[in-house]
Design an enzyme around this catalytic site. Structure first.
Site, PDB file in Angstrom:
ATOM      1  N   GLY A   1       0.801  -1.252  -0.062  1.00  0.00           N
ATOM      2  CA  GLY A   1      -0.068   0.201   0.016  1.00  0.00           C
ATOM      3  C   GLY A   1       0.852   1.169  -0.043  1.00  0.00           C
ATOM      4  O   GLY A   1       2.035   1.418  -0.624  1.00  0.00           O
ATOM      5  N   CYS A   2       0.518   2.282   0.763  1.00  0.00           N
ATOM      6  CA  CYS A   2       1.082   3.511   0.859  1.00  0.00           C
ATOM      7  C   CYS A   2       2.493   3.440   1.280  1.00  0.00           C
ATOM      8  O   CYS A   2       2.816   2.746   2.276  1.00  0.00           O
ATOM      9  CB  CYS A   2       0.402   4.278   1.604  1.00  0.00           C
ATOM     10  SG  CYS A   2       1.149   5.940   2.351  1.00  0.00           S
TER      11      CYS A   2
END
Length: 209
Positions: free
Chosen positions: A50-51
């Protein structure tokens, strides 16, 4: 979906800041960061979960980690920019390249933290961050890492109801992200995304000190 789209859903919170970089930045802020240094005896693994702000913030706290550098891997374009990766056209994942001392933190432990830091069962999504750039991925640098990653994935499945969709792929070219992405959480703790997404992850893992 860019992270600012998540924040647009929360405009009722007056103190919530945009996750986009501040307008006033140093002249070199959008230049790619330097490649991480690899000390003798160190091991390198590259992780997508993800981020990259989230993963970098966590791994910077672990004893035995020399560096955690946000960047891009797994795509087809050379020297991609954040904007190009965000539009999903380059095929890159947001990743963090972790350089660690295997005598202080084992590769097995690195992967244990990896599974704990995100939901590996959601395809191309972490929370409200969606797109192939947010896919769960382990980019291995050695055959031993590949074997370990596959075994770790199999073992981790017991902790999740849904199937793990994490890809396990040989590491390709690593492109460090722009300077303003490095150490992002610690430089922007008041930012809305940092407070509402990253901070809870660190608290859950008892890394918020």
């Amino acid at each position: 979906m860019k992270r600012r789209n998540l924040l647009s859903l929360l405009l009722l919170l007056p103190t919530l800041a945009s996750c986009e970089p501040e307008k006033a930045m140093p002249a070199d802020a959008k230049n790619p960061a330097p490649m991480p240094k690899i000390p003798e005896g160190a091991e390198t693994i590259t992780l997508g979960a993800g981020c990259f702000w989230c993963i970098e913030a966590a791994f910077r706290r672990f004893e035995g980690v020399y560096s955690a550098t946000s960047g891009y891997m797994g795509g087809t374009m050379a020297n991609p920019t954040y904007e190009q990766v965000c539009d999903g056209s380059t095929g890159h994942a947001e990743v963090v390249q972790v350089v660690f001392d295997p005598k202080k933190i084992t590769p097995e432990k690195v992967l244990t933290w990896f599974w704990d830091l995100h939901d590996p069962t959601t395809l191309n999504r972490q929370g409200a961050d969606s797109g192939t750039q947010y896919r769960s991925a382990i980019f291995y640098h050695t055959d031993a890492q590949k074997t370990l990653a596959e075994a770790s994935k199999k073992a981790a499945q017991a902790n999740f109801k849904d199937p793990i969709v994490t890809e396990i792929t040989k590491a390709g070219t690593f492109y460090p992200a722009e300077n303003y992405h490095q150490d992002y959480y610690f430089q922007n703790k008041s930012n809305g995304y940092c407070r509402m997404v990253i901070e809870p992850k660190l608290k859950k893992l008892k890394l918020d000190h």
